[in-house]
Design an enzyme around this catalytic site. Structure first.
Site, PDB file in Angstrom:
ATOM      1  N   ALA A 231      -8.684   0.208  -2.209  1.00  0.00           N
ATOM      2  CA  ALA A 231      -8.391  -0.572  -1.010  1.00  0.00           C
ATOM      3  C   ALA A 231      -6.889  -0.717  -0.845  1.00  0.00           C
ATOM      4  O   ALA A 231      -6.129  -0.605  -1.816  1.00  0.00           O
ATOM      5  CB  ALA A 231      -9.051  -1.946  -1.100  1.00  0.00           C
ATOM      6  N   ASP A 232      -6.465  -0.975   0.389  1.00  0.00           N
ATOM      7  CA  ASP A 232      -5.064  -1.218   0.662  1.00  0.00           C
ATOM      8  C   ASP A 232      -4.948  -2.104   1.892  1.00  0.00           C
ATOM      9  O   ASP A 232      -5.787  -2.034   2.791  1.00  0.00           O
ATOM     10  CB  ASP A 232      -4.305   0.090   0.898  1.00  0.00           C
ATOM     11  CG  ASP A 232      -2.811  -0.097   0.791  1.00  0.00           C
ATOM     12  OD1 ASP A 232      -2.338  -0.398  -0.321  1.00  0.00           O
ATOM     13  OD2 ASP A 232      -2.117   0.024   1.816  1.00  0.00           O
ATOM     14  N   THR A 233      -3.925  -2.943   1.896  1.00  0.00           N
ATOM     15  CA  THR A 233      -3.643  -3.812   3.030  1.00  0.00           C
ATOM     16  C   THR A 233      -2.195  -3.613   3.435  1.00  0.00           C
ATOM     17  O   THR A 233      -1.310  -3.579   2.585  1.00  0.00           O
ATOM     18  CB  THR A 233      -3.897  -5.289   2.673  1.00  0.00           C
ATOM     19  OG1 THR A 233      -5.281  -5.453   2.355  1.00  0.00           O
ATOM     20  CG2 THR A 233      -3.528  -6.205   3.823  1.00  0.00           C
TER      21      THR A 233
END
Length: 167
Positions: free
Chosen positions: A67-69
């Site tokens: 995941a990445d934000t």
């Protein structure tokens, strides 16, 4: 078996809250945006690379979650602050305005790779230099994209949110 390809304490906390059994693995990838890379494409690429690299490190049949934000203002990716001055500049830019937060989640297995992107429109209240200095002194913004964490003390700066699944 589920592998979390992340060292993020927030992602660990979320999976624990859901009661999901998983094994955490550290993944080291180059997180530099490509020249002229669209922020949406960037965050999907980051989540996918983390998931794929985590999968290739395993010797078992498993699912790997990456995941990445990314925080974006005026199509500019706002990374983690390098220092207090950088956080001051970023938070001043976000003050009393709207920006986007893109979160991508990717899952990789031997048979499949899937990703999803969520866009959150965030509107910040006006921030004073004193508020920004105080916030920096808490230590919270120092490892956060866009110099803030909405799930913590930074949430008090948010006036309005609107969430939409993009892909």
């Amino acid at each position: 078996m589920l592998i979390l390809a992340s060292q993020s304490p927030r992602r660990v906390e979320l999976l624990n809250q859901l009661g999901v059994a998983f094994v955490q693995r550290s993944i080291d990838i180059d997180e530099t945006p490509l020249p002229n890379e669209d922020p949406k494409a960037y965050v999907i690429r980051m989540a996918t690379e983390k998931s794929q690299q985590g999968f290739h490190q395993q010797n078992a049949d498993c699912w790997v979650l990456g995941a990445d934000t990314t925080v974006v203002k005026d199509n500019q990716i706002l990374g983690k602050p390098r220092n207090h001055a950088d956080a001051q500049q970023t938070l001043s830019l976000l003050s009393n305005s709207e920006h986007q937060v893109y979160t991508a989640v990717a899952v990789t297995s031997a048979k499949r790779q899937k990703s999803i992107l969520v866009e959150t429109m965030v509107h910040f209240a006006p921030l004073t230099n004193s508020q920004i200095d105080w916030y920096w002194s808490t230590g919270e913004p120092q490892d956060k994209a866009g110099s803030y964490g909405i799930q913590g003390l930074g949430g008090q700066f948010v006036k309005k949110l609107m969430v939409a699944t993009v892909q």
